[in-house]
Design a protein around this motif. Structure first.
Motif, PDB file in Angstrom:
ATOM      1  N   VAL A  27      -5.704 -42.916 -21.728  1.00 29.61           N
ATOM      2  CA  VAL A  27      -6.114 -43.982 -20.805  1.00 29.61           C
ATOM      3  C   VAL A  27      -4.914 -44.868 -20.477  1.00 29.61           C
ATOM      4  CG1 VAL A  27      -7.543 -46.047 -20.556  1.00 29.61           C
ATOM      5  CG2 VAL A  27      -8.522 -43.957 -21.541  1.00 29.61           C
ATOM      6  N   ALA A  28      -4.168 -45.242 -21.510  1.00 31.44           N
ATOM      7  CA  ALA A  28      -3.008 -46.113 -21.288  1.00 31.44           C
ATOM      8  C   ALA A  28      -1.989 -45.432 -20.376  1.00 31.44           C
ATOM      9  CB  ALA A  28      -2.365 -46.483 -22.630  1.00 31.44           C
ATOM     10  N   GLY A  29      -1.744 -44.160 -20.599  1.00 34.38           N
ATOM     11  CA  GLY A  29      -0.778 -43.424 -19.784  1.00 34.38           C
ATOM     12  C   GLY A  29      -1.219 -43.309 -18.336  1.00 34.38           C
ATOM     13  N   LEU A  30      -2.528 -43.115 -18.126  1.00 37.89           N
ATOM     14  CA  LEU A  30      -3.040 -42.913 -16.766  1.00 37.89           C
ATOM     15  C   LEU A  30      -3.017 -44.197 -15.940  1.00 37.89           C
ATOM     16  CD1 LEU A  30      -6.076 -40.568 -17.482  1.00 37.89           C
ATOM     17  CD2 LEU A  30      -3.927 -39.956 -16.361  1.00 37.89           C
ATOM     18  N   LEU A  31      -3.080 -45.338 -16.623  1.00 41.34           N
ATOM     19  CA  LEU A  31      -3.129 -46.602 -15.890  1.00 41.34           C
ATOM     20  C   LEU A  31      -1.855 -46.820 -15.079  1.00 41.34           C
ATOM     21  CD1 LEU A  31      -4.830 -48.977 -18.472  1.00 41.34           C
ATOM     22  CD2 LEU A  31      -5.843 -47.745 -16.554  1.00 41.34           C
ATOM     23  N   PHE A  32      -0.785 -46.144 -15.475  1.00 44.66           N
ATOM     24  CA  PHE A  32       0.475 -46.314 -14.761  1.00 44.66           C
ATOM     25  C   PHE A  32       0.725 -45.211 -13.740  1.00 44.66           C
ATOM     26  CE2 PHE A  32       1.000 -49.014 -18.433  1.00 44.66           C
ATOM     27  CZ  PHE A  32       1.622 -50.128 -17.892  1.00 44.66           C
ATOM     28  N   GLU A  33      -0.224 -44.312 -13.584  1.00 49.40           N
ATOM     29  CA  GLU A  33      -0.067 -43.243 -12.595  1.00 49.40           C
ATOM     30  C   GLU A  33      -0.645 -43.677 -11.251  1.00 49.40           C
ATOM     31  OE1 GLU A  33       1.549 -40.510 -12.587  1.00 49.40           O
ATOM     32  OE2 GLU A  33       2.107 -40.441 -14.712  1.00 49.40           O
ATOM     33  N   ARG A  34       0.093 -43.418 -10.193  1.00 45.78           N
ATOM     34  CA  ARG A  34      -0.407 -43.732  -8.863  1.00 45.78           C
ATOM     35  C   ARG A  34      -1.474 -42.713  -8.455  1.00 45.78           C
ATOM     36  NH1 ARG A  34       2.392 -47.497  -6.120  1.00 45.78           N
ATOM     37  NH2 ARG A  34       4.446 -48.040  -6.932  1.00 45.78           N
ATOM     38  N   GLY A  35      -2.387 -43.165  -7.638  1.00 46.50           N
ATOM     39  CA  GLY A  35      -3.389 -42.256  -7.085  1.00 46.50           C
ATOM     40  C   GLY A  35      -4.441 -41.820  -8.081  1.00 46.50           C
ATOM     41  N   VAL A  36      -4.526 -42.539  -9.197  1.00 49.84           N
ATOM     42  CA  VAL A  36      -5.480 -42.160 -10.231  1.00 49.84           C
ATOM     43  C   VAL A  36      -6.325 -43.367 -10.622  1.00 49.84           C
ATOM     44  CG1 VAL A  36      -5.675 -41.523 -12.674  1.00 49.84           C
ATOM     45  CG2 VAL A  36      -4.090 -40.290 -11.189  1.00 49.84           C
ATOM     46  N   GLU A  37      -7.615 -43.172 -10.683  1.00 47.41           N
ATOM     47  CA  GLU A  37      -8.516 -44.229 -11.127  1.00 47.41           C
ATOM     48  C   GLU A  37      -9.186 -43.776 -12.419  1.00 47.41           C
ATOM     49  OE1 GLU A  37     -11.584 -45.508  -8.315  1.00 47.41           O
ATOM     50  OE2 GLU A  37      -9.938 -46.553  -7.304  1.00 47.41           O
ATOM     51  N   VAL A  38      -9.210 -44.648 -13.418  1.00 47.92           N
ATOM     52  CA  VAL A  38      -9.702 -44.223 -14.728  1.00 47.92           C
ATOM     53  C   VAL A  38     -11.069 -44.826 -15.032  1.00 47.92           C
ATOM     54  CG1 VAL A  38      -9.197 -44.113 -17.189  1.00 47.92           C
ATOM     55  CG2 VAL A  38      -7.325 -44.100 -15.542  1.00 47.92           C
ATOM     56  N   THR A  39     -11.969 -43.991 -15.500  1.00 51.90           N
ATOM     57  CA  THR A  39     -13.276 -44.447 -15.967  1.00 51.90           C
ATOM     58  C   THR A  39     -13.474 -43.943 -17.390  1.00 51.90           C
ATOM     59  OG1 THR A  39     -14.227 -44.413 -13.751  1.00 51.90           O
ATOM     60  CG2 THR A  39     -15.766 -44.260 -15.576  1.00 51.90           C
ATOM     61  N   VAL A  40     -13.904 -44.819 -18.275  1.00 47.58           N
ATOM     62  CA  VAL A  40     -14.149 -44.435 -19.663  1.00 47.58           C
ATOM     63  C   VAL A  40     -15.647 -44.506 -19.921  1.00 47.58           C
ATOM     64  CG1 VAL A  40     -13.669 -44.942 -22.086  1.00 47.58           C
ATOM     65  CG2 VAL A  40     -11.894 -45.335 -20.362  1.00 47.58           C
ATOM     66  N   VAL A  41     -16.212 -43.402 -20.365  1.00 42.66           N
ATOM     67  CA  VAL A  41     -17.646 -43.383 -20.676  1.00 42.66           C
ATOM     68  C   VAL A  41     -17.839 -42.928 -22.124  1.00 42.66           C
ATOM     69  CG1 VAL A  41     -18.400 -42.914 -18.301  1.00 42.66           C
ATOM     70  CG2 VAL A  41     -17.920 -41.006 -19.841  1.00 42.66           C
ATOM     71  N   PRO A  42     -19.000 -43.262 -22.721  1.00 40.56           N
ATOM     72  CA  PRO A  42     -19.292 -42.716 -24.053  1.00 40.56           C
ATOM     73  C   PRO A  42     -19.431 -41.200 -23.965  1.00 40.56           C
ATOM     74  CG  PRO A  42     -20.805 -44.506 -23.497  1.00 40.56           C
ATOM     75  CD  PRO A  42     -20.059 -44.161 -22.251  1.00 40.56           C
ATOM     76  N   HIS A  43     -19.609 -40.575 -25.088  1.00 37.58           N
ATOM     77  CA  HIS A  43     -19.731 -39.123 -25.185  1.00 37.58           C
ATOM     78  C   HIS A  43     -20.676 -38.576 -24.102  1.00 37.58           C
ATOM     79  CE1 HIS A  43     -19.178 -35.369 -27.136  1.00 37.58           C
ATOM     80  NE2 HIS A  43     -20.444 -35.200 -27.385  1.00 37.58           N
ATOM     81  N   LEU A  44     -20.118 -37.768 -23.218  1.00 37.02           N
ATOM     82  CA  LEU A  44     -20.846 -37.284 -22.036  1.00 37.02           C
ATOM     83  C   LEU A  44     -22.217 -36.702 -22.365  1.00 37.02           C
ATOM     84  CD1 LEU A  44     -20.870 -36.416 -19.002  1.00 37.02           C
ATOM     85  CD2 LEU A  44     -19.723 -34.323 -19.737  1.00 37.02           C
ATOM     86  N   TYR A  45     -22.263 -35.894 -23.402  1.00 32.22           N
ATOM     87  CA  TYR A  45     -23.494 -35.176 -23.729  1.00 32.22           C
ATOM     88  C   TYR A  45     -24.621 -36.126 -24.140  1.00 32.22           C
ATOM     89  CZ  TYR A  45     -26.447 -31.676 -26.043  1.00 32.22           C
ATOM     90  OH  TYR A  45     -27.492 -30.878 -26.426  1.00 32.22           O
ATOM     91  N   ASP A  46     -24.262 -37.279 -24.686  1.00 33.56           N
ATOM     92  CA  ASP A  46     -25.282 -38.233 -25.147  1.00 33.56           C
ATOM     93  C   ASP A  46     -25.783 -39.161 -24.042  1.00 33.56           C
ATOM     94  OD1 ASP A  46     -25.285 -37.254 -27.700  1.00 33.56           O
ATOM     95  OD2 ASP A  46     -23.879 -38.738 -28.490  1.00 33.56           O
ATOM     96  N   LEU A  47     -25.138 -39.136 -22.880  1.00 34.63           N
ATOM     97  CA  LEU A  47     -25.554 -40.037 -21.804  1.00 34.63           C
ATOM     98  C   LEU A  47     -26.964 -39.669 -21.326  1.00 34.63           C
ATOM     99  CD1 LEU A  47     -22.319 -40.161 -19.602  1.00 34.63           C
ATOM    100  CD2 LEU A  47     -23.045 -41.772 -21.381  1.00 34.63           C
ATOM    101  N   THR A  48     -27.798 -40.679 -21.120  1.00 34.64           N
ATOM    102  CA  THR A  48     -29.144 -40.398 -20.619  1.00 34.64           C
ATOM    103  C   THR A  48     -29.097 -40.298 -19.090  1.00 34.64           C
ATOM    104  OG1 THR A  48     -29.559 -42.771 -20.688  1.00 34.64           O
ATOM    105  CG2 THR A  48     -30.365 -41.484 -22.534  1.00 34.64           C
ATOM    106  N   PRO A  49     -30.040 -39.534 -18.493  1.00 33.58           N
ATOM    107  CA  PRO A  49     -29.974 -39.287 -17.049  1.00 33.58           C
ATOM    108  C   PRO A  49     -29.989 -40.567 -16.214  1.00 33.58           C
ATOM    109  CG  PRO A  49     -31.594 -37.854 -18.089  1.00 33.58           C
ATOM    110  CD  PRO A  49     -31.139 -38.819 -19.140  1.00 33.58           C
ATOM    111  N   ASP A  50     -30.692 -41.592 -16.686  1.00 31.52           N
ATOM    112  CA  ASP A  50     -30.799 -42.816 -15.881  1.00 31.52           C
ATOM    113  C   ASP A  50     -29.994 -43.973 -16.477  1.00 31.52           C
ATOM    114  OD1 ASP A  50     -32.317 -42.930 -18.078  1.00 31.52           O
ATOM    115  OD2 ASP A  50     -34.178 -43.552 -17.105  1.00 31.52           O
TER     116      ASP A  50
END
Lengths: 346, 155
Positions: A27-50
């Motif tokens: 995440v820290a490395g990507l914040l300095f890259e141009r043309g990139v937007e970073v989103t951090v989510v909890p463990h994908l598989y555990d996310l509920t549909p809504d």
């Protein structure tokens, strides 16, 4: 310059400091890259549909890269089930244990796969497995490669190469923006961070590039997990009806199309080969791991009890143990002599 | 806390309170009656925690309320030193997990015999060991553990 590439980092469930550090470094490395937007989510598989996390992912419009602690197939088809669809981007950074067997794919027969009959939006989703490397640099390099590739036109050769697109590599001489004098310093964008509610989930994910809609799974599962859509295509209709830890439908699927991304067996979790934890000591034996026969009996009992029947344990249908004589081989003359002596009623 | 027995794992003194029973798979078992039904709270013994060291991740592969047979797979654990499957310590019904540990497993290391409690099971505890019997079991288990650890290290 193309629109921004969204990079999603899906955090692991483990508090392992090495894993947490890898996520943070990326995440820290990507914040300095141009043309990139970073989103951090909890463990994908555990996310509920809504839930917030999934809604956030669903709102991402264009191409995206998703880094998670799942095999890439698990990530891609988990997203697909939640309406986050696209074409699977070709990833160069792969988990070595996950190397695709191209021969096997090429040799595949003419079976009709569900994927062939489905519309997919014209966007690309690249899924990176965070288990593939231990440090952030290869992941950052791969994201940069994808970002640069994204700006280059892709030429599809249709069915000629099994639908693969041929990508013209970007001109290598393209100067890195950082090396040029710039008017304003690069100000890192803040990543979008979605909080974790901690609940764990367990459900199957269908890989529609393998699924043939044969309905074995809907017949086998006794808990109403599976259903069909308007055009009679199989789908995971009630994921939360699934019995925690049970991967049985994955075992009965003739195409190995059913993934349980959290299962310990890599083949069930979405990889054709073994991987995780090779550097750790396996203490299973010390903690009382049953042998193969015990394991089989226990698994059978789980299914029996789950449908309201009694567990039978070791009492029914065990393979007959070979006798020592059979193990040695055919009887020789001495054996026959001994047998005939035994038969004499002295 | 009441009296305790000590088992030396090399230089490390693993302590075992004598107010409870133990299972062969290195869990302690403390009798507790819930809603009139006798059962046991289970947690890792100091021996298991010493082998595991810092616990990073705990996952159960069954739901609460599930009937289990002894040695049936229950879940798995990741720690600084090991990854392992976990198995049912007795035949019975697993009635409740300590869900706090799913978000933060550190109580297993900080307070193995208290807040590090893993789950509650009802069932027949006649195969459980007294602290003295567990000591004898450890004397044999420790030899195998040393061999396992050294063997895998040399692979």
């Amino acid at each position: 310059m193309a629109r921004k590439l969204t990079v999603v980092v899906s955090q692991g469930q483990s508090a392992n400091p090495a894993k947490r550090k890898l996520e943070e470094d990326i995440v820290a490395g990507l914040l300095f890259e141009r043309g990139v937007e970073v989103t951090v989510v909890p463990h994908l598989y555990d996310l509920t549909p809504d839930g917030t996390g999934m809604l956030c992912l669903q709102s991402i419009p264009g191409d995206m890269v998703v880094l998670s602690w799942l095999y890439s197939r698990g990530t891609f088809w988990t997203l697909d089930r939640n309406g986050i669809r696209g074409r699977e981007g070709r990833v160069m950074l792969i988990n070595e244990a996950e190397e695709e067997d191209e021969d096997e794919e090429a040799a595949a027969d003419e079976k009709q796969r569900v994927l062939a009959s489905r519309d997919r939006p014209n966007r690309t989703i690249w899924c990176l497995d965070l288990k593939a490397r231990n440090d952030a640099k290869p992941f950052l390099d791969e994201v940069v490669r994808i970002r640069d590739e994204q700006t280059v036109q892709t030429v599809s050769l249709g069915g000629l190469l099994g639908g693969l697109s041929i990508v013209t590599p970007p001109t290598p001489a393209a100067p890195r923006i950082e090396s040029q004098p710039v008017a304003a310093p690069i100000v890192p964008l803040q990543p979008t961070i979605i909080a974790d509610d901690g609940a764990r989930r367990w459900y199957p994910v269908i890989d529609y590039s393998r699924c043939t809609n044969c309905m074995e799974c809907i017949d086998f599962c006794l808990f109403g997990v599976y259903g069909v859509d308007k055009v009679d295509t199989i789908l995971v209709e009630q994921p939360d009806n699934c019995r925690k830890g049970c991967p049985a439908c994955s075992r009965v699927c003739p195409e190995n199309a059913i993934i349980f991304p959290q299962h310990k067996t890599p083949a069930i979790a979405g990889s054709p080969d073994g991987a995780a934890g090779a550097f750790k000591i396996d203490l299973s034996k010390l903690f009382g791991a049953p042998d193969a026969l015990e394991q089989a009996v226990l698994e059978r009992d789980v299914e029996l009890v789950a449908v309201g029947r009694d567990a039978v344990g070791m009492e029914i249908g065990l393979p007959k143990r070979q006798t020592a004589a059979e193990a040695v081989g055919p009887k020789d003359d001495l054996d026959k002599l001994m047998d005939s002596l035994d038969d004499l009623d002295l | 806390m009441s009296d305790e027995l000590v088992f030396m794992m090399g230089q490390f003194a693993a302590k075992f309170p004598t107010d409870r029973l133990y299972a062969k798979n290195h869990m302690w078992a403390q009798p507790r009656t819930v809603d009139g039904v006798a059962g046991f709270d289970f947690g890792f013994s100091a021996y298991a925690v010493r082998l595991l060291q810092d616990v990073y991740f705990l996952e159960w592969s069954v739901d609460a309320g599930t009937p289990l047979r002894e040695k049936q797979t229950l879940g798995n654990i990741e720690s600084k030193k090991a990854e392992s499957e976990l198995y049912a310590p007795l035949t019975g019904r697993l009635t409740e997990f300590n869900s706090v540990l799913l978000k933060d497993p550190t109580p297993i290391n900080v307070d193995a015999y208290g807040e590090g409690r893993l789950f509650h099971m009802t069932g027949d505890g006649s195969n459980l060991l007294t602290p003295e019997q567990y000591q004898d079991h450890l004397a044999a288990a420790w030899k195998i553990a040393e061999r396992t650890i050294k063997g895998q290290m040399n692979d």
